[in-house]
Write an enzyme that holds these catalytic residues in place. Sequence first.
Site, mmCIF file in Angstrom:
data_model
loop_
_atom_site.group_PDB
_atom_site.id
_atom_site.type_symbol
_atom_site.label_atom_id
_atom_site.label_comp_id
_atom_site.label_asym_id
_atom_site.label_seq_id
_atom_site.Cartn_x
_atom_site.Cartn_y
_atom_site.Cartn_z
ATOM 1 N N HIS A 29 -1.807 4.188 2.327
ATOM 2 C CA HIS A 29 -1.613 2.753 2.567
ATOM 3 C C HIS A 29 -2.788 2.164 3.335
ATOM 4 C CE1 HIS A 29 2.319 4.568 1.886
ATOM 5 N NE2 HIS A 29 2.755 3.378 1.524
ATOM 6 N N HIS A 260 -1.072 -2.827 -0.343
ATOM 7 C CA HIS A 260 -0.093 -2.175 0.528
ATOM 8 C C HIS A 260 -0.161 -0.647 0.466
ATOM 9 C CE1 HIS A 260 3.741 -0.974 2.302
ATOM 10 N NE2 HIS A 260 3.864 -0.200 1.248
ATOM 11 N N GLU A 409 25.526 2.255 16.855
ATOM 12 C CA GLU A 409 25.390 3.713 16.735
ATOM 13 C C GLU A 409 23.972 4.110 16.334
ATOM 14 O OE1 GLU A 409 27.645 1.870 15.093
ATOM 15 O OE2 GLU A 409 29.500 2.336 16.167
ATOM 16 N N HIS A 471 38.716 6.107 9.551
ATOM 17 C CA HIS A 471 38.225 6.700 10.790
ATOM 18 C C HIS A 471 38.280 8.234 10.773
ATOM 19 C CE1 HIS A 471 38.332 2.651 12.177
ATOM 20 N NE2 HIS A 471 38.200 2.947 13.447
HETATM 21 C C1 TPP Z 1 13.896 2.777 5.658
HETATM 22 C C2 TPP Z 1 12.768 2.593 4.693
HETATM 23 N N1 TPP Z 1 12.980 1.915 3.556
HETATM 24 C C3 TPP Z 1 12.004 1.776 2.641
HETATM 25 C C4 TPP Z 1 10.774 2.319 2.859
HETATM 26 C C5 TPP Z 1 9.691 2.206 1.798
HETATM 27 N N2 TPP Z 1 8.636 1.285 2.285
HETATM 28 C C6 TPP Z 1 7.525 1.726 2.842
HETATM 29 S S1 TPP Z 1 6.525 0.503 3.343
HETATM 30 C C7 TPP Z 1 7.575 -0.674 2.741
HETATM 31 C C8 TPP Z 1 7.240 -2.115 2.870
HETATM 32 C C9 TPP Z 1 6.919 -2.456 4.253
HETATM 33 O O1 TPP Z 1 6.425 -3.735 4.346
HETATM 34 P P1 TPP Z 1 5.660 -4.144 5.648
HETATM 35 O O2 TPP Z 1 6.347 -3.628 6.831
HETATM 36 O O3 TPP Z 1 5.433 -5.606 5.567
HETATM 37 O O4 TPP Z 1 4.303 -3.352 5.563
HETATM 38 P P2 TPP Z 1 2.939 -3.849 4.894
HETATM 39 O O5 TPP Z 1 3.223 -4.111 3.443
HETATM 40 O O6 TPP Z 1 2.551 -5.074 5.608
HETATM 41 O O7 TPP Z 1 2.021 -2.705 5.102
HETATM 42 C C10 TPP Z 1 8.700 -0.071 2.190
HETATM 43 C C11 TPP Z 1 9.817 -0.819 1.574
HETATM 44 C C12 TPP Z 1 10.583 3.020 4.066
HETATM 45 N N3 TPP Z 1 9.438 3.603 4.362
HETATM 46 N N4 TPP Z 1 11.575 3.107 4.963
#
Ligand code: TPP
Length: 663
Positions: A29, A260, A409, A471
């Site tokens: 990334h 990204h 939680e 529960h």
């Molecule tokens: C809990 C979770 N859900 C989905 C992902 C997959 N994922 C990785 S980065 C991303 C998008 C994140 O967007 P942002 O925080 O705006 O990062 P940017 O594109 O600006 O680098 C997703 C959905 C993940 N890593 N963790």
Amino acid sequence: MTSREQHDRMANAIRFLSMDAVEKANSGHPGLPMGCADIATVLFTRFLKFDAKAPHWADRDRFILSAGHGSMLLYSLLYLTGYEDMTLDQIKNFRQLGSKTAGHPEYGHAAGIETTTGPLGQGLANSVGFALGERIMNAAFGKDLVDHYTYVLAGDGCLMEGVSQEAIALAGHLKLNKLIVLWDNNNISIDGPVSLADNTDQVARFQASGWNATHIDGFDPEAIAYAIEAARHSDKPTMIACKTTIGFGAPTKAGTNKAHGSPLGAEEIAGARKFFGWDSPPFEVPADILDAWRAAGQAGAKVRAEWEGRLAKADTTLKGEFERRISGKLPSNFDSVIADYKKKLSADKPKVATRKSSEMALEVINGAVPETIGGSADLTGSNNTKTSQTKNITPDDYGQRYVHYGIREHGMAAAINGLTLHGGLIAYGGTFLCFSDYARPSMRLASLMGIRSIFVMTHDSIGLGEDGPTHQPVEHVAALRAIPNHNVFRPADAVETAECWQLALESEKTPSTLALTRQNLPTVRTEHSEKNLSASGAYELAAANGEAAVTIFATGSEVEIALGARDLLQQHGHPTRVVSVPCFELFDQQSDDYRRKTIGNAKVKVAIEAGIRQGWDHIIGSDGIFVGMTGFGASGTIEQLYPHFGITAEAAAKAAEARLHGK
Ligand SMILES: Cc1ncc(C[n+]2csc(CCOP(=O)(O)OP(=O)(O)O)c2C)c(N)n1
């Protein structure tokens, strides 16, 4: 003072190392490091208190990259500032098997990685524990030894995740004013613009949760510095919304989701080189810039040396206690305290629920181990997590030992991980076992990181009765056992509960869950044993009155039922032994010989557990008899439910007898 030109070139070093590493790995990334390089440069060169040569220094500021996909930002910083672990070869081996530079930052891979991030929101939620840990340790040891900040870099994804609300609400409530979150406000996530899915006014949201929050230009070093400086003097936690552009400098991909999560490609990188006027070849940082970064990595050495001087001069007892706590070692009398307590239990034979046994054990433990920090997600009276020593931590008094986490939680489990990772503390927190589902993402990360987080999960079966199937955990014990490196304890009585607590506290590299009952249970360990029998995971609790025809394995509340079934079977002339199995994971770690001996050769093997069968076949075999649940529970009294679901001594004995008679 760094000139603007030097700042830019230092920030660009992060950008190009990140672009180059992602390109070479052909995955990763680049967008976040390119967008956040200025923020990181200002933080690491002007504010962050650290010494790259002493990365474990207890009073360092913590930097948490919550947006873990931007891992190359962190790896670049660690390399540039001169952390020994993070060589240029590591950068070149980004994402390769065996390298320290894993796809997402992994705790334990390299110094400077304070927590494992990647599942979005976790780092932000951990940071609440880190910042709270700092306040607690500060209250215990004073400003001379503990006085640091927790900085977080979070992305849109971290702020969209539900756990972020739990975390920011808790931090705001506790007024963790040394927590500073820098939000990479770039309006891009994977699918495209954030506005596809979210229009939250994040600044207003943080403010509503008791934070200071401001908007700044994330490319303006002075604005960044000004905002951080203000945050450091705030009486609340601070969120700085830094407006940035994802993939800043990439000619066509900047500002789009194309920057990204995939390599930019040679053409874009060439364009970025032109844009920034960067003419060094891949992975090369101009000497003057590397020197400037290395100097930043050493800037904290003097402050660290001063801190060490203060520690050396501190009161001997205080210093000894601080060092012991930071090392993670328990007080030297801990084992004997537990042994004495167990002896008393075997004599007293209390008939109490294991949640109550847990409270009784904690009363002893919290008296002997001053670093425990208890808590519950609004079920204190049900989880029995509070003892006489643990008064409420409040914004006015961090010198206490109990956190009312609220009905959060997930936030609680993540904060427990942060408290644990901070060092000097042992954190535990409770909820109903059924709601471990809500905490599970953080429980899993505790296992992945190999840390001593402790989860107290009460109301561990249909035995909770009238609250009904919503529960009543059925699959939860099996589901938690499925997490690698996670000890799931289900103690049978007060003695086993004390033993399991001892094991959880001694387990520095494996988190623990204690599954505890609501209903009363008799003491089954009536003969005192100095040895911790639960440590082998399973052991023979009651021998057969002859060569065993039947072995019954059981955990927790079903051990009593197993003993009842044994009585019935023996009355009918079938010698029967009972093996208590408080912890699968520890049993699996025993020698083959011990395992074989404990499982034994009885013709019929029965397991009794008021949960699903999954996982039991490795003990009883696929032809073993399982007495437990096959579906969800029901609302009713405990006296109705156990017979209703066929989990009784009579049913178990009958099934075993039928099998003995070849049916
Ligand atoms: C809990 C979770 N859900 C989905 C992902 C997959 N994922 C990785 S980065 C991303 C998008 C994140 O967007 P942002 O925080 O705006 O990062 P940017 O594109 O600006 O680098 C997703 C959905 C993940 N890593 N963790």
